[in-house]
Design a protein around this motif. Structure first.
Motif, mmCIF file in Angstrom:
data_model
loop_
_atom_site.group_PDB
_atom_site.id
_atom_site.type_symbol
_atom_site.label_atom_id
_atom_site.label_comp_id
_atom_site.label_asym_id
_atom_site.label_seq_id
_atom_site.Cartn_x
_atom_site.Cartn_y
_atom_site.Cartn_z
ATOM 1 N N PRO A 251 -19.820 39.832 -60.544
ATOM 2 C CA PRO A 251 -18.924 39.143 -59.907
ATOM 3 C C PRO A 251 -17.272 39.284 -60.322
ATOM 4 N N LEU A 252 -17.328 39.678 -61.557
ATOM 5 C CA LEU A 252 -15.924 40.069 -62.109
ATOM 6 C C LEU A 252 -15.238 41.068 -61.585
ATOM 7 N N THR A 285 -11.804 35.136 -72.476
ATOM 8 C CA THR A 285 -12.003 33.513 -71.864
ATOM 9 C C THR A 285 -13.038 33.252 -73.214
ATOM 10 N N PHE A 286 -14.015 34.024 -73.644
ATOM 11 C CA PHE A 286 -14.880 33.653 -74.771
ATOM 12 C C PHE A 286 -14.048 33.251 -76.139
ATOM 13 N N LEU A 287 -13.072 34.370 -76.109
ATOM 14 C CA LEU A 287 -12.212 34.139 -77.759
ATOM 15 C C LEU A 287 -11.597 32.848 -77.418
ATOM 16 N N ALA A 288 -10.930 32.660 -76.348
ATOM 17 C CA ALA A 288 -9.814 31.490 -76.043
ATOM 18 C C ALA A 288 -10.767 30.098 -76.251
ATOM 19 N N SER A 289 -12.150 30.296 -75.747
ATOM 20 C CA SER A 289 -12.976 28.892 -75.613
ATOM 21 C C SER A 289 -13.315 28.544 -77.214
ATOM 22 N N ASP A 290 -13.224 29.765 -77.955
ATOM 23 C CA ASP A 290 -13.705 29.562 -79.434
ATOM 24 C C ASP A 290 -12.420 29.329 -80.335
ATOM 25 N N GLY A 291 -11.376 28.844 -79.682
ATOM 26 C CA GLY A 291 -10.113 28.556 -80.349
ATOM 27 C C GLY A 291 -9.062 29.456 -80.840
ATOM 28 N N THR A 328 -10.951 34.059 -65.568
ATOM 29 C CA THR A 328 -11.609 32.783 -66.261
ATOM 30 C C THR A 328 -12.709 32.372 -65.289
ATOM 31 N N GLY A 329 -12.383 32.040 -64.043
ATOM 32 C CA GLY A 329 -13.443 31.540 -63.162
ATOM 33 C C GLY A 329 -14.959 31.950 -63.212
ATOM 34 N N PRO A 330 -14.820 33.275 -62.496
ATOM 35 C CA PRO A 330 -16.432 33.932 -62.842
ATOM 36 C C PRO A 330 -16.812 33.969 -63.932
ATOM 37 N N VAL A 331 -16.192 34.166 -65.123
ATOM 38 C CA VAL A 331 -16.747 33.864 -66.518
ATOM 39 C C VAL A 331 -17.378 32.659 -66.601
ATOM 40 N N ALA A 338 -25.382 28.973 -70.252
ATOM 41 C CA ALA A 338 -25.832 29.526 -71.385
ATOM 42 C C ALA A 338 -24.730 29.041 -72.788
ATOM 43 N N TYR A 339 -23.530 28.931 -72.378
ATOM 44 C CA TYR A 339 -22.415 28.581 -73.266
ATOM 45 C C TYR A 339 -21.513 27.332 -72.870
ATOM 46 N N PRO A 340 -22.151 26.170 -72.685
ATOM 47 C CA PRO A 340 -21.399 24.896 -72.144
ATOM 48 C C PRO A 340 -19.691 24.683 -72.691
ATOM 49 N N GLU A 341 -19.429 25.417 -73.982
ATOM 50 C CA GLU A 341 -18.049 25.287 -74.367
ATOM 51 C C GLU A 341 -17.033 25.967 -73.170
ATOM 52 N N LEU A 342 -17.789 26.820 -72.551
ATOM 53 C CA LEU A 342 -16.751 27.673 -71.447
ATOM 54 C C LEU A 342 -16.351 26.604 -70.467
ATOM 55 N N ARG A 343 -17.247 25.679 -70.113
ATOM 56 C CA ARG A 343 -16.977 24.656 -68.955
ATOM 57 C C ARG A 343 -16.260 23.559 -69.472
#
Length: 853
Positions: A251-252, A285-291, A328-331, A338-343
């Motif tokens: 998808p990416l 996307t994952f890095l930013a979602s973890d602050g 970030t959308g397709p991620v 699996a990782y709700p913090e992304l939403r």
């Protein structure tokens, strides 16, 4: 099997084998593990369990851990397998099962859960090294399970001895490989290298700890740590040649194809860009979602680097810089379950990445132009100086320069670049870390292992009668000391360590630092008299006033967090903090400056909660119960089903291990002293409480009064200067007659009287108007002990090849100053007005020098 099905099948199997399914820890490592910038392995969040410093929630655990490794950033895109962010499937045993079960589990998952052909699986085991025998036990277990001996190979330390880093837990390992067939290379097993035999799982038999000098000592218990790369397993089970063709990445790639109109597989250079966008889009996307927020140091620089590299590769595909936000959308769609913090943090992530892309776009065009000029004039190699200037001036990471040079058939003097970077780091480090820090860390770890973990009683008590359980003198008047029960808080969660005293019948000491090792702690003390031997009964006493002010600031941080979320939105999230006796500092995610009137409202809200004097308390509860009750976690806590929740009244509930006041009224007055940016999408507030807040307000009142008095005095001075200016106007006509004509240029250099730079500029403008289109005017004046110089050129003089900026840069150092500007106008100031005639003479020489065609 899809990627999500593979993850679930792995975790479900180990849950059936009695393993606790634990959530992934953050990509930002726990504060008591400063050894790495980011989480790099599935076992890393569990290190304190493996070392015996903490008690795990269960001896058997399994997880799919978010990981990020920076060493492959430069390779991403160039190959079909290198990644930055990845997921590591793992099963762990803390002193429970060992080799037999670990190997059996690995075989069952491979052949029964994932359905791999047993005839295509190869195994490697540790062949031994000095002081550590070869792993015959693991080899025989594989044979017992049916693996032929000729498909088991012995490899050395580099391949089959795992370590967490230069120091720490380590041990031999056995690895599982899949034979992908003759089309991928020659036969001969993993020992031959190449792409035919693909490693997909590593089983580590963690039984040693490596010290700084390389010596190995047994861990308190034998442990199991395994790691299977989820993306690699997906490539194997979906029978595709690269991870970028698995269902997770498709998808990416498709998003980038649709956005750019390019097609994966049609052009090698386009493929590289598409792979970079797919990997970096997921990673950022994952890095930013973890602050993590883009910045110039540490993990913040990692995020900045991959966002900018993604922007650069998007540009190759014809996409604008802000297009990368769309990744970030397709991620979120692919990994959000699996990782709700992304939403939960999707909007915040888009803001952070968008801000960085926008910032980079402002320098990208100019930087690329300069890069093109550098490449055009380079013969064979781009110099380290040019590469460093691109990085330092335009924010170009070295890998972007390397890739552009490679496309042009050039090399880059990376060694010269790193030398200049090193010199810059030394200049900015201001002394850097103290020598011997790593040695101290090793000694702290050794002292910690000498006795059972200390029981922390400091949430409720600041004085404790206790016993010394371990001690080592450091030889500088200080010692490392461990207590059976300790009231001293060890630095963590942003809160600084306690200080205080320890006194016993044989001596006394001042506590200067408290070092955290998981749930354990070691004190650093300064011995004042006598000694504190192991076994002695002592009284430990926390510095009360310092602790009380620290607690007030910590509770105020929680109240501030509530006020920020109420005013700026519930998407606000903590991104770092400092809580000490002197002040509090709170970093939080938010795009854009907080308006002054909003800061006033936030300050009012915090003081309102202080006035209400609401109770502050804490309880240990189930993680899920805390989440259901609305408690927020400022950072991911250590694994465990029980968490500590601190509540302030009925408005604030947070996971927190720090110390707090008992009522909000104990915070005292609260005042915000500063608000600023710490990077794209992140802001910082500094504040004071109690007597410190009162003192700050009084100092500010005095400063304002002094400022008003100084302003009144300045008004009187300006009125006097204006009166003088009216009676002593500069004779512009007389000065114009001194101009020298050289070709089309009428050059005039003179020293005049002027009260400030504005007046000097006005005189220069009048002279330039008098002298006409070819005017080149340089004036100097001495004012209030300083030298002022201005260069002002008419269009004709600029067309003749003169530059005001060049003149100023040449002459400003003569008066001990600096300055700059553009071709038409530039200015400078200096601290040495007595050298003004020399500076003007230099300017005259420049303006009247012969100019070639």
């Amino acid at each position: 099997m899809t990627t999500n099905e593979i993850r679930e099948a792995f975790l479900a199997y180990f849950a059936r084998q009695g393993h606790l399914r634990i959530p992934s820890a953050s990509l930002v490592p726990f504060e008591d593990d400063p050894s790495v910038l980011l989480t790099i392995a599935g076992m890393q969040p569990l290190k304190s369990y493996f070392m015996g410093a903490d008690t795990p929630p269960r001896p058997r655990m399994t997880s799919s851990q978010k990981c990020f490794r920076t060493n492959d950033i430069d390779q991403v895109g160039h190959t079909a397998r290198h990644l930055t962010f990845f997921e590591m499937l793992g099963n762990f045993s803390i002193g429970d099962y060992f080799k037999d079960d670990a190997i059996r589990f690995g075989w069952e998952v491979s052949t029964e859960v994932f359905g791999l052909d047993p005839e295509r699986i190869w195994i490697t085991v540790f062949e031994g090294m000095d002081g550590v025998p070869g792993d015959d036990e693991a080899l025989e277990k594989w044979v017992e399970l049916g693996v032929p001996r000729d498909r088991i190979q012995r490899l050395g330390e580099a391949d089959n001895f795992w370590k967490a880093g230069p120091t720490g837990p380590c041990g031999p390992n056995t690895e599982l490989y899949l034979d992908r067939g003759p089309s991928f290379g020659p036969e001969g097993g993993p020992a031959v290298g190449g792409d035919r035999y693909l490693e997909y799982w590593n089983l580590v038999f963690m039984q040693y700890e490596r010290a700084a000098d390389g010596t190995l000592s047994p861990l308190p218990a034998k442990n199991i740590d395994t790691g299977a790369g989820l993306e690699r397993m997906a490539a194997i089970l979906q029978d595709v040649p690269s991870v970028f063709e698995t269902d997770g990445f498709r998808p990416l790639i498709a998003w980038a194809e649709q956005a750019s109109g390019r097609r994966y597989g049609a052009d090698g250079r386009d493929d590289r860009a598409l792979r970079v966008l797919a990997d970096h889009g997921r990673a950022m996307t994952f890095l930013a979602s973890d602050g993590v927020v883009p910045g110039n140091e540490g993990r913040d620089y990692v995020l900045r680097r991959i966002v900018r590299r993604a922007v650069s590769e998007a540009g190759h595909l014809g996409l604008p810089p802000d297009a990368v936000v769309g990744l970030t959308g397709p991620v979120v769609d692919g990994w959000g379950d699996a990782y709700p913090e992304l939403r939960d943090r999707a909007a915040e992530v888009r803001d952070v990445i968008g801000a960085e892309a926008e910032q980079f776009a402002r320098t990208l065009t100019q930087g690329r132009r300069l890069l093109g000029e550098v490449i055009a004039r380079s013969e064979g190699t781009v110099s380290g100086e040019d590469a460093f200037r691109l990085h330092d001036t335009f924010g170009f990471p070295l890998d972007l320069t390397l890739e552009a040079a490679q496309d042009a058939g050039l090399g880059v003097d990376a060694e010269g670049f790193e030398r200049l970077m090193g010199e810059q780091r030394e200049r900015s480090r201001a002394g850097g870390a103290a020598d011997g820090a790593s040695d101290l860390s090793e000694r702290v770890a050794l002292v910690a292992r000498e006795s059972a973990p200390a029981e922390f009683v400091g949430w409720d008590d600041t004085v404790a009668d206790t016993r010394v359980t371990a001690m080592e003198e450091l030889g500088d008047g200080t010692a490392l000391l461990k207590l059976e029960r300790s009231p001293f808080y060890a630095e963590g969660g942003g809160q600084v360590s306690d200080t205080g005293r320890i006194d016993g019948p044989d001596g006394g000491a001042v506590v200067v630092d408290v070092m955290r090792l998981g749930a354990d702690q070691v004190l650093r003390v300064r011995l004042e008299q006598g000694h504190l031997p192991v076994g002695s009964e002592v009284t430990a006493r926390v510095d009360g006033p310092r602790r009380r002010q620290t607690q007030a600031n910590h509770t105020a941080t929680h109240v501030l967090n509530w006020a920020l979320r109420e005013t700026l939105g519930q998407g606000v999230r903590q991104a770092g903090s400092y809580v000490g006796p002197d002040k509090l500092r709170f970093d939080f995610t938010h795009r854009g400056r907080v308006a002054p009137e909003t800061l006033v409202e936030i300050e009012r809200m915090v003081n309102g909660r202080v006035d209400e004097d609401q109770p502050v308390g804490w309880e240990i509860t189930d993680r899920q119960a805390a989440a259901d009750a609305g408690a927020i976690g400022l950072f991911e806590e250590k694994y465990g089903e029980r968490v500590r929740v601190v509540s302030a009244g009925d408005f604030s509930q947070e996971l927190c291990g720090g110390t707090h006041v008992s009522r909000t009224g104990e915070i005292g007055p609260f005042v915000i002293t500063a608000e600023a940016s710490t990077g794209a999408g992140s802001r910082r507030i500094e504040a004071l409480t109690g007597t410190a807040a009162v003192a700050w307000l009084r100092d500010r009142e005095r400063a304002l009064l002094d400022e008003v008095a100084a302003r009144d005095e300045r008004i009187r001075e300006l009125q006097s200067e204006l009166k003088r200016a009216k009676t002593t106007r500069t004779d512009v006509g007389g000065l114009a007659e001194q101009a020298v004509t050289i070709g089309d240029v009428r050059a005039l250099v003179a020293q005049v009287e002027a009260g400030d730079m504005d007046e000097l500029l006005a005189i220069a403008d009048r002279l330039k108007g008098t002298l006409g289109d070819g005017a080149a005017v340089v004036l100097g004046a001495a004012s209030e002990g300083k030298a002022l110089i201005v260069a002002s050129l008419a269009p004709g003089a600029v067309a003749a090849g003169l530059s005001a900026g060049a003149v100023i840069r040449e002459v400003a150092p003569v008066v001990g100053g600096g300055g700059g500007g553009k071709d038409a106008m530039a200015r400078a100031g200096g601290k040495d007005p007595e050298r003004l005639p020399d500076a003007l003479a230099a300017a005259r020489a420049i303006l009247t020098a012969p100019r070639g065609a």
